[in-house]
Every structure is written in structure tokens, then in C-alpha cells.
Write a protein that holds these residues in place. Structure first.
Motif, PDB file in Angstrom:
ATOM      1  N   ALA A  45      44.241  31.990  27.487  1.00 38.97           N
ATOM      2  CA  ALA A  45      44.041  33.161  26.616  1.00 38.97           C
ATOM      3  C   ALA A  45      45.245  34.101  26.543  1.00 38.97           C
ATOM      4  O   ALA A  45      46.088  34.146  27.436  1.00 38.97           O
ATOM      5  N   ASP A  46      45.269  34.870  25.467  1.00 40.46           N
ATOM      6  CA  ASP A  46      46.269  35.914  25.258  1.00 40.46           C
ATOM      7  C   ASP A  46      45.652  37.260  25.628  1.00 40.46           C
ATOM      8  O   ASP A  46      44.932  37.860  24.849  1.00 40.46           O
ATOM      9  N   TYR A  47      45.937  37.742  26.807  1.00 36.55           N
ATOM     10  CA  TYR A  47      45.356  39.003  27.286  1.00 36.55           C
ATOM     11  C   TYR A  47      45.957  40.211  26.574  1.00 36.55           C
ATOM     12  O   TYR A  47      45.345  41.277  26.532  1.00 36.55           O
ATOM     13  N   SER A  48      47.140  40.052  26.040  1.00 36.44           N
ATOM     14  CA  SER A  48      47.817  41.194  25.427  1.00 36.44           C
ATOM     15  C   SER A  48      47.324  41.480  24.021  1.00 36.44           C
ATOM     16  O   SER A  48      47.590  42.539  23.466  1.00 36.44           O
ATOM     17  N   ASN A  49      46.588  40.534  23.441  1.00 32.89           N
ATOM     18  CA  ASN A  49      46.299  40.640  22.013  1.00 32.89           C
ATOM     19  C   ASN A  49      44.823  40.610  21.657  1.00 32.89           C
ATOM     20  O   ASN A  49      44.394  41.291  20.738  1.00 32.89           O
ATOM     21  N   ASP A  55      44.834  49.302  27.013  1.00 33.72           N
ATOM     22  CA  ASP A  55      46.278  49.151  27.183  1.00 33.72           C
ATOM     23  C   ASP A  55      46.515  47.982  28.135  1.00 33.72           C
ATOM     24  O   ASP A  55      46.240  48.083  29.337  1.00 33.72           O
ATOM     25  N   TYR A  56      47.037  46.891  27.612  1.00 35.83           N
ATOM     26  CA  TYR A  56      47.232  45.684  28.418  1.00 35.83           C
ATOM     27  C   TYR A  56      48.087  45.962  29.649  1.00 35.83           C
ATOM     28  O   TYR A  56      47.762  45.528  30.760  1.00 35.83           O
ATOM     29  N   MET A  57      49.186  46.677  29.464  1.00 33.18           N
ATOM     30  CA  MET A  57      50.087  46.919  30.579  1.00 33.18           C
ATOM     31  C   MET A  57      49.426  47.767  31.669  1.00 33.18           C
ATOM     32  O   MET A  57      49.708  47.592  32.853  1.00 33.18           O
ATOM     33  N   LYS A  58      48.532  48.628  31.285  1.00 33.38           N
ATOM     34  CA  LYS A  58      47.854  49.482  32.270  1.00 33.38           C
ATOM     35  C   LYS A  58      46.600  48.820  32.845  1.00 33.38           C
ATOM     36  O   LYS A  58      46.295  48.974  34.022  1.00 33.38           O
ATOM     37  N   ASP A  59      45.877  48.085  31.990  1.00 35.03           N
ATOM     38  CA  ASP A  59      44.545  47.616  32.364  1.00 35.03           C
ATOM     39  C   ASP A  59      44.490  46.173  32.864  1.00 35.03           C
ATOM     40  O   ASP A  59      43.570  45.816  33.607  1.00 35.03           O
ATOM     41  N   ARG A  60      45.457  45.323  32.451  1.00 36.69           N
ATOM     42  CA  ARG A  60      45.333  43.898  32.775  1.00 36.69           C
ATOM     43  C   ARG A  60      46.604  43.289  33.390  1.00 36.69           C
ATOM     44  O   ARG A  60      46.506  42.336  34.161  1.00 36.69           O
ATOM     45  N   LEU A 232      48.475  39.387  44.420  1.00 38.82           N
ATOM     46  CA  LEU A 232      49.282  40.592  44.253  1.00 38.82           C
ATOM     47  C   LEU A 232      49.145  41.522  45.451  1.00 38.82           C
ATOM     48  O   LEU A 232      48.039  41.715  45.961  1.00 38.82           O
ATOM     49  N   PRO A 233      50.239  42.144  45.855  1.00 40.61           N
ATOM     50  CA  PRO A 233      50.156  43.140  46.926  1.00 40.61           C
ATOM     51  C   PRO A 233      49.558  44.444  46.409  1.00 40.61           C
ATOM     52  O   PRO A 233      49.627  44.742  45.211  1.00 40.61           O
ATOM     53  N   ALA A 234      48.982  45.208  47.286  1.00 34.70           N
ATOM     54  CA  ALA A 234      48.428  46.517  46.902  1.00 34.70           C
ATOM     55  C   ALA A 234      49.545  47.454  46.463  1.00 34.70           C
ATOM     56  O   ALA A 234      50.651  47.430  47.000  1.00 34.70           O
ATOM     57  N   GLY A 235      49.236  48.251  45.440  1.00 31.46           N
ATOM     58  CA  GLY A 235      50.152  49.301  45.017  1.00 31.46           C
ATOM     59  C   GLY A 235      51.266  48.880  44.089  1.00 31.46           C
ATOM     60  O   GLY A 235      52.041  49.726  43.629  1.00 31.46           O
ATOM     61  N   LYS A 236      51.379  47.611  43.741  1.00 35.44           N
ATOM     62  CA  LYS A 236      52.483  47.160  42.893  1.00 35.44           C
ATOM     63  C   LYS A 236      52.175  47.290  41.404  1.00 35.44           C
ATOM     64  O   LYS A 236      53.053  47.635  40.616  1.00 35.44           O
ATOM     65  N   TYR A 237      50.917  47.028  41.032  1.00 36.11           N
ATOM     66  CA  TYR A 237      50.549  47.049  39.617  1.00 36.11           C
ATOM     67  C   TYR A 237      49.422  48.054  39.391  1.00 36.11           C
ATOM     68  O   TYR A 237      48.455  48.103  40.162  1.00 36.11           O
ATOM     69  N   GLU A 238      49.548  48.804  38.309  1.00 37.54           N
ATOM     70  CA  GLU A 238      48.580  49.854  38.004  1.00 37.54           C
ATOM     71  C   GLU A 238      47.165  49.299  37.858  1.00 37.54           C
ATOM     72  O   GLU A 238      46.187  49.931  38.274  1.00 37.54           O
ATOM     73  N   ALA A 239      47.051  48.121  37.263  1.00 39.46           N
ATOM     74  CA  ALA A 239      45.723  47.542  37.022  1.00 39.46           C
ATOM     75  C   ALA A 239      45.069  47.010  38.302  1.00 39.46           C
ATOM     76  O   ALA A 239      43.865  46.766  38.325  1.00 39.46           O
ATOM     77  N   TYR A 240      45.852  46.839  39.353  1.00 36.65           N
ATOM     78  CA  TYR A 240      45.334  46.259  40.604  1.00 36.65           C
ATOM     79  C   TYR A 240      45.819  47.095  41.794  1.00 36.65           C
ATOM     80  O   TYR A 240      46.625  46.615  42.612  1.00 36.65           O
ATOM     81  N   PRO A 241      45.363  48.325  41.892  1.00 36.03           N
ATOM     82  CA  PRO A 241      45.861  49.205  42.957  1.00 36.03           C
ATOM     83  C   PRO A 241      45.595  48.667  44.360  1.00 36.03           C
ATOM     84  O   PRO A 241      46.359  48.948  45.293  1.00 36.03           O
ATOM     85  N   ASP A 242      44.532  47.893  44.526  1.00 34.32           N
ATOM     86  CA  ASP A 242      44.189  47.340  45.834  1.00 34.32           C
ATOM     87  C   ASP A 242      44.728  45.926  46.035  1.00 34.32           C
ATOM     88  O   ASP A 242      44.404  45.261  47.031  1.00 34.32           O
ATOM     89  N   GLY A 243      45.540  45.466  45.091  1.00 31.21           N
ATOM     90  CA  GLY A 243      46.038  44.096  45.161  1.00 31.21           C
ATOM     91  C   GLY A 243      45.034  43.107  44.599  1.00 31.21           C
ATOM     92  O   GLY A 243      43.978  43.490  44.072  1.00 31.21           O
ATOM     93  N   GLN A 244      45.338  41.832  44.744  1.00 29.60           N
ATOM     94  CA  GLN A 244      44.482  40.800  44.155  1.00 29.60           C
ATOM     95  C   GLN A 244      44.734  39.485  44.866  1.00 29.60           C
ATOM     96  O   GLN A 244      45.867  39.158  45.218  1.00 29.60           O
ATOM     97  N   ASN A 245      43.682  38.729  45.074  1.00 26.55           N
ATOM     98  CA  ASN A 245      43.797  37.363  45.585  1.00 26.55           C
ATOM     99  C   ASN A 245      43.089  36.436  44.602  1.00 26.55           C
ATOM    100  O   ASN A 245      41.864  36.363  44.584  1.00 26.55           O
ATOM    101  N   ASP A 246      43.877  35.752  43.787  1.00 28.56           N
ATOM    102  CA  ASP A 246      43.325  34.968  42.684  1.00 28.56           C
ATOM    103  C   ASP A 246      44.196  33.734  42.498  1.00 28.56           C
ATOM    104  O   ASP A 246      45.365  33.833  42.124  1.00 28.56           O
TER     105      ASP A 246
END
Length: 277
Positions: A45-49, A55-60, A232-246
Motif C-alpha cells: 500500500a501507499d500510506y502517503s496517498n 499528515d503522513y509524516m506526522k501520523d504514519r 524503531l527506537p523510542a523517540g525517533k519518529y513522531e508517529a511512534y514515540p514509544d518505538g515499534q517492534n514490527d
């Protein structure tokens, strides 16, 4: 030079110029654009569109489907390399894939109908399902193997009815399970189902599951885990402040790597097309 001879030469110069202009206009008029439709799940999928009004950059971000970055791989010099499979001067990638969808839910929600009604002769439809079809514990999306094959048959048949070209893809690998530093298949028999349908319906096939398992194994578990998948590590991306394991969804680098694998699959199909002609 006599006046009559001069007029004759001038006449031919004007005539040849007009012919050259007409030829140039005809060449411009024959410029061909092919639309490449992508149908599938969140890995495509295209998450940006096409997800929401946020706001893709903020939310996803940084989650990225491979279809989101596929356009450059079928443009310019890359497109020229795909002749004679894709005989066009340009392409438009129309990514209709959506997260959480199986073949069944993609059909039931009317998403396939929207593509089918818009299909034009000469279009291509790349189909990659399986992640959600195989989710036995998620009954809202699960499709057993026979149902999976039946929906693929339907998509293929209706694509061909529109004089468009279907291309089947086995599902891209997840980042597990690893055994002895080798990434192995997590999709059960679903990739084999795709291959069987490809044989049965004489449909072009890209074995993306195998290609991605081999490529990710080459890159190594640590590299793939940290750079390709959404770990993702915590604090690196606005959409994932607690990080992510995916270990299913892709970061931009991973999406580009998978797009490259799809492109290489198309190159192989183009070579086969050239050989068979």
C-alpha cells in the motif's frame, strides 16, 4: 538558375518540411502510457496517498509499502529495460492496495470493482495477497487456500476480459522465522497456491516470497531487522514515540529494496517474453 527550376525546388522543400512535421506529430500522437495497477495488502500500500486525511509524516511515517515507491522502477531507463513486456513510453502506477485486506475482503468491499471498471486494454495488474488470507486467528479477513485460489482466479479472469495483463506475486517475506541465519517461509502453502494458479491460468508470476527470503538472508538478520522492517527506537519518529517492534511492515529502505526485487522479476518476465517471440 531558371525561375521555373527555382519554384520547383522550393515546392519540394516546402512539401518535405510539411511531411516531416506531420511525421513528428504522428510520433507524438503515438506516445503510449501504460497504467500499472497494484492490488494487495499493507505491504504493497501507499500510506502517503490513500489512507486518510491526516499528515503522513506526522501520523504514519516511516511505514512504507513497496508500491508507494514503485513508480521510479518503471520509469525512464528502467522502463526501457522492460521491453517487450511493457511496450510504452511512460507508466502510471495506481496503487489500490490496502492494509488488512485479503483477497476476499478486497473483493467484498468493492475495491476490486473500482479497479475492474477502470481497467483499459493494455493495462497491467500486479496482485500480491496472502498475509491476511492466511491469518486463521482473524476470521474477519481469513480465507482458506481454496477460497484464496478462487479469488485469484476471479481477478485474473476479469483482468483478461478487459484485455489487460495480470501478474501474480507470491507474498513478500516477513522478517521471521530465521533458522541457522537463513530466513524461511512463514506463509505456509499460500505461496504454492499462487504458483498453482499461475500454472493453471497461464498467468505471469513473480515469486516475491522466494526472492525476498533469499535477498534478506544475503543482507543478514541484523541489517534487515534494523533497516528494512518497522523496528524503531523510542523517540525517533513522531508517529511512534514509544518505538515499534514490527517484522511485517517496511521502512522506506525496505520498501525500495522490495520494489527492486519486483522490478527484477519484471525484467526476468520481459526476457522470457522476448525469448518466446
Amino acid at each position: 538558375m531558371g525561375k521555373t527550376k527555382y519554384i520547383t525546388i522550393l515546392f519540394w522543400v516546402v512539401l518535405l518540411s510539411a511531411c516531416a512535421k506531420q511525421t513528428g506529430e504522428q510520433e507524438n500522437n503515438t506516445t503510449k502510457t501504460i497504467k500499472i495497477w497494484l492490488i494487495g495488502d499493507s505491504t504493497v500500500a501507499d500510506y502517503s496517498n490513500n489512507y486518510d486525511d491526516g499528515d503522513y509524516m506526522k501520523d504514519r511515517y516511516p511505514v512504507t509499502g513497496w508500491g508507494q515507491v514503485f513508480q521510479p522502477f518503471v520509469s525512464g531507463d528502467n522502463l526501457k529495460q522492460l521491453f517487450p513486456l511493457l511496450q510504452a513510453d511512460s507508466t502510471i502506477v495506481d496503487d489500490r492496495a490496502r492494509g488488512g485486506r485479503s483477497t476476499r475482503t478486497f473483493f467484498q468491499e468493492g475495491r476490486w470493482r473500482q479497479v475492474y471498471e477502470a481497467l483499459q486494454p493494455g493495462d497491467f495488474v500486479l496482485m500480491q495477497f496472502g498475509h491476511n488470507d492466511a491469518a486463521v486467528n482473524k476470521t474477519e479477513r481469513y480465507v482458506n487456500e481454496e477460497g484464496y485460489k478462487e479469488f485469484l482466479r476471479l481477478f485474473i479472469l476479469q483482468t483478461k476480459q478487459k484485455q489487460a495483463t495480470p501478474i501474480l506475486l507470491t507474498p513478500v517475506a516477513r522478517n521471521y522465522p530465521w533458522k541457522n541465519d537463513t530466513l524461511t517461509n512463514v506463509h505456509g502453502n499460500y505461496p504454492q497456491c499462487v504458483k498453482e494458479i499461475a500454472d493453471e491460468t497461464q498467468t505471469l508470476l513473480i515469486d516475491l516470497n522466494q526472492r525476498s527470503m533469499e535477498f534478506f538472508t544475503e543482507k543478514g538478520k541484523d541489517y534487515v531487522t534494523n533497516n528494512y522492517f518497522m523496528n524503531l527506537p523510542a523517540g525517533k519518529y513522531e508517529a511512534y514515540p514509544d518505538g515499534q517492534n514490527d517484522n511485517t511492515h517496511l521502512q522506506p529502505e525496505g520498501a525500495r529494496a522490495v520494489s527492486q526485487l519486483v522490478y527484477e522479476g519484471l525484467l526476468d518476465l520481459s526476457t522470457l517474453t522476448n525469448t518466446s517471440e
